[in-house]
Design a protein around this motif. Structure first.
Motif, PDB file in Angstrom:
ATOM      1  N   SER A 152      -9.394 -23.114  -6.568  1.00  0.00           N
ATOM      2  CA  SER A 152      -9.656 -23.925  -5.376  1.00  0.00           C
ATOM      3  C   SER A 152      -9.199 -23.150  -4.140  1.00  0.00           C
ATOM      4  N   HIS A 153      -9.482 -23.711  -2.970  1.00  0.00           N
ATOM      5  CA  HIS A 153      -9.019 -23.077  -1.728  1.00  0.00           C
ATOM      6  C   HIS A 153      -7.489 -23.030  -1.686  1.00  0.00           C
ATOM      7  N   ALA A 154      -6.850 -24.091  -2.173  1.00  0.00           N
ATOM      8  CA  ALA A 154      -5.385 -24.131  -2.189  1.00  0.00           C
ATOM      9  C   ALA A 154      -4.825 -23.054  -3.117  1.00  0.00           C
ATOM     10  N   ASP A 155      -5.488 -22.810  -4.260  1.00  0.00           N
ATOM     11  CA  ASP A 155      -5.048 -21.752  -5.177  1.00  0.00           C
ATOM     12  C   ASP A 155      -5.143 -20.389  -4.492  1.00  0.00           C
ATOM     13  N   ARG A 156      -6.234 -20.163  -3.769  1.00  0.00           N
ATOM     14  CA  ARG A 156      -6.385 -18.890  -3.058  1.00  0.00           C
ATOM     15  C   ARG A 156      -5.313 -18.718  -1.989  1.00  0.00           C
ATOM     16  N   GLU A 157      -4.996 -19.803  -1.282  1.00  0.00           N
ATOM     17  CA  GLU A 157      -3.970 -19.724  -0.231  1.00  0.00           C
ATOM     18  C   GLU A 157      -2.593 -19.434  -0.825  1.00  0.00           C
ATOM     19  N   ARG A 158      -2.307 -20.021  -1.989  1.00  0.00           N
ATOM     20  CA  ARG A 158      -1.025 -19.737  -2.643  1.00  0.00           C
ATOM     21  C   ARG A 158      -0.948 -18.266  -3.039  1.00  0.00           C
ATOM     22  N   ALA A 159      -2.026 -17.724  -3.563  1.00  0.00           N
ATOM     23  CA  ALA A 159      -2.050 -16.307  -3.940  1.00  0.00           C
ATOM     24  C   ALA A 159      -1.883 -15.425  -2.703  1.00  0.00           C
ATOM     25  N   VAL A 160      -2.517 -15.803  -1.608  1.00  0.00           N
ATOM     26  CA  VAL A 160      -2.378 -15.037  -0.363  1.00  0.00           C
ATOM     27  C   VAL A 160      -0.940 -15.095   0.133  1.00  0.00           C
ATOM     28  N   ASP A 161      -0.293 -16.254  -0.009  1.00  0.00           N
ATOM     29  CA  ASP A 161       1.110 -16.370   0.401  1.00  0.00           C
ATOM     30  C   ASP A 161       1.997 -15.427  -0.411  1.00  0.00           C
ATOM     31  N   VAL A 162       1.731 -15.326  -1.720  1.00  0.00           N
ATOM     32  CA  VAL A 162       2.497 -14.412  -2.570  1.00  0.00           C
ATOM     33  C   VAL A 162       2.248 -12.972  -2.123  1.00  0.00           C
ATOM     34  N   LEU A 163       1.026 -12.651  -1.801  1.00  0.00           N
ATOM     35  CA  LEU A 163       0.717 -11.295  -1.329  1.00  0.00           C
ATOM     36  C   LEU A 163       1.396 -11.000   0.002  1.00  0.00           C
ATOM     37  N   LYS A 164       1.411 -11.976   0.906  1.00  0.00           N
ATOM     38  CA  LYS A 164       2.080 -11.787   2.197  1.00  0.00           C
ATOM     39  C   LYS A 164       3.575 -11.539   1.999  1.00  0.00           C
ATOM     40  N   ALA A 165       4.188 -12.301   1.099  1.00  0.00           N
ATOM     41  CA  ALA A 165       5.617 -12.123   0.830  1.00  0.00           C
ATOM     42  C   ALA A 165       5.875 -10.741   0.224  1.00  0.00           C
ATOM     43  N   GLY A 166       4.984 -10.306  -0.683  1.00  0.00           N
ATOM     44  CA  GLY A 166       5.131  -8.983  -1.283  1.00  0.00           C
ATOM     45  C   GLY A 166       5.003  -7.872  -0.241  1.00  0.00           C
ATOM     46  N   PHE A 167       4.102  -8.040   0.695  1.00  0.00           N
ATOM     47  CA  PHE A 167       3.936  -7.053   1.767  1.00  0.00           C
ATOM     48  C   PHE A 167       5.161  -7.060   2.687  1.00  0.00           C
ATOM     49  N   ALA A 168       5.650  -8.251   3.045  1.00  0.00           N
ATOM     50  CA  ALA A 168       6.805  -8.364   3.938  1.00  0.00           C
ATOM     51  C   ALA A 168       8.066  -7.787   3.300  1.00  0.00           C
ATOM     52  N   GLU A 169       8.177  -7.867   1.970  1.00  0.00           N
ATOM     53  CA  GLU A 169       9.343  -7.331   1.276  1.00  0.00           C
ATOM     54  C   GLU A 169       9.201  -5.837   0.995  1.00  0.00           C
ATOM     55  N   GLY A 170       8.060  -5.252   1.334  1.00  0.00           N
ATOM     56  CA  GLY A 170       7.854  -3.826   1.115  1.00  0.00           C
ATOM     57  C   GLY A 170       7.377  -3.483  -0.281  1.00  0.00           C
ATOM     58  N   ARG A 171       6.854  -4.448  -1.008  1.00  0.00           N
ATOM     59  CA  ARG A 171       6.383  -4.200  -2.367  1.00  0.00           C
ATOM     60  C   ARG A 171       4.933  -3.684  -2.372  1.00  0.00           C
ATOM     61  N   LEU A 172       4.211  -3.936  -1.300  1.00  0.00           N
ATOM     62  CA  LEU A 172       2.819  -3.491  -1.185  1.00  0.00           C
ATOM     63  C   LEU A 172       2.663  -2.669   0.090  1.00  0.00           C
ATOM     64  N   GLY A 173       1.855  -1.612  -0.006  1.00  0.00           N
ATOM     65  CA  GLY A 173       1.517  -0.852   1.193  1.00  0.00           C
ATOM     66  C   GLY A 173       0.398  -1.555   1.958  1.00  0.00           C
ATOM     67  N   GLN A 174       0.145  -1.137   3.183  1.00  0.00           N
ATOM     68  CA  GLN A 174      -0.869  -1.775   4.037  1.00  0.00           C
ATOM     69  C   GLN A 174      -2.266  -1.735   3.415  1.00  0.00           C
ATOM     70  N   PRO A 175      -2.747  -0.584   2.921  1.00  0.00           N
ATOM     71  CA  PRO A 175      -4.114  -0.569   2.362  1.00  0.00           C
ATOM     72  C   PRO A 175      -4.257  -1.458   1.119  1.00  0.00           C
ATOM     73  N   GLU A 176      -3.257  -1.387   0.227  1.00  0.00           N
ATOM     74  CA  GLU A 176      -3.337  -2.200  -0.989  1.00  0.00           C
ATOM     75  C   GLU A 176      -3.256  -3.683  -0.646  1.00  0.00           C
ATOM     76  N   TYR A 177      -2.407  -4.031   0.323  1.00  0.00           N
ATOM     77  CA  TYR A 177      -2.270  -5.428   0.767  1.00  0.00           C
ATOM     78  C   TYR A 177      -3.609  -5.950   1.290  1.00  0.00           C
ATOM     79  N   GLU A 178      -4.272  -5.195   2.149  1.00  0.00           N
ATOM     80  CA  GLU A 178      -5.553  -5.626   2.711  1.00  0.00           C
ATOM     81  C   GLU A 178      -6.621  -5.770   1.639  1.00  0.00           C
ATOM     82  N   GLN A 179      -6.606  -4.834   0.661  1.00  0.00           N
ATOM     83  CA  GLN A 179      -7.592  -4.895  -0.418  1.00  0.00           C
ATOM     84  C   GLN A 179      -7.373  -6.142  -1.283  1.00  0.00           C
ATOM     85  N   ARG A 180      -6.113  -6.436  -1.613  1.00  0.00           N
ATOM     86  CA  ARG A 180      -5.823  -7.601  -2.449  1.00  0.00           C
ATOM     87  C   ARG A 180      -6.117  -8.909  -1.707  1.00  0.00           C
ATOM     88  N   ILE A 181      -5.856  -8.949  -0.412  1.00  0.00           N
ATOM     89  CA  ILE A 181      -6.170 -10.161   0.371  1.00  0.00           C
ATOM     90  C   ILE A 181      -7.670 -10.422   0.327  1.00  0.00           C
TER      91      ILE A 181
END
Length: 180
Positions: free
Chosen positions: A24-53
């Protein structure tokens, strides 16, 4: 047809597999939130973060979303070394420690009551007032109870009552001795 895991980023087709649950849209938003947190914590680089989003917003099933966030923490990660130490609570905010109140000695109360009743009872309670007063003072010294002032007051009133009786008897004896 043999089951094959993922090929080219797309799930393999397995005729025996139950269709995956749609996201659902809510499931996608939750996944995006996890990706944002991973990027903010330095677990993902900028290109990989954008690709996963981008892939998260295009995902159709829960399996696709899970594949994007499987290597990231899904919630708060305990970090003991960075946990804030509890601040000491000022003593003004702590509950007061009430001191244990010692009980009042019962004999001291009895001595005071007998001493106060002595004038009303014609001095009959003066002797019990003195006896209870001495008993109370001894108990108070031994146990540390309260009531020493009551015991002293009972003693004084008791001795005054006894003294009044002694004076009365002395006067009576003198009066009868003087009369012929």
């Amino acid at each position: 047809m043999a089951f094959q895991p993922w090929q080219g980023g797309q799930p393999a087709q397995n005729p025996y597999q139950v269709p995956a649950m749609r996201a659902s849209h809510a499931d996608r938003e939750r996944a995006v939130d996890v990706l944002k947190a991973g990027f903010a914590e330095g677990r993902l680089g900028q290109p990989e973060y954008e690709q996963r989003i981008a892939r998260a917003y295009q995902a159709q099933t829960h399996a696709e979303l899970q594949m994007l966030v499987a290597d990231l923490p899904q919630g708060p990660v305990p970090q003991a070394q960075f946990a804030p130490r509890p601040m000491p609570v000022p003593t003004t905010f702590l509950p007061m420690q009430m001191p244990m109140v010692q009980p009042t000695n019962g004999s001291a109360t009895g001595s005071l009551v007998c001493g106060l009743l002595a004038p009303v009872t014609w001095g009959v309670t003066s002797i019990p007032a003195v006896i209870l007063g001495h008993k109370a003072r001894a108990e108070i010294r031994r146990t540390g109870e309260r009531g020493d002032g009551q015991a002293v007051a009972g003693l004084v009133l008791g001795w005054l009552g006894i003294g009044a009786w002694a004076l009365f008897i002395l006067v009576m004896v003198l009066v009868t001795a003087v009369r012929p």
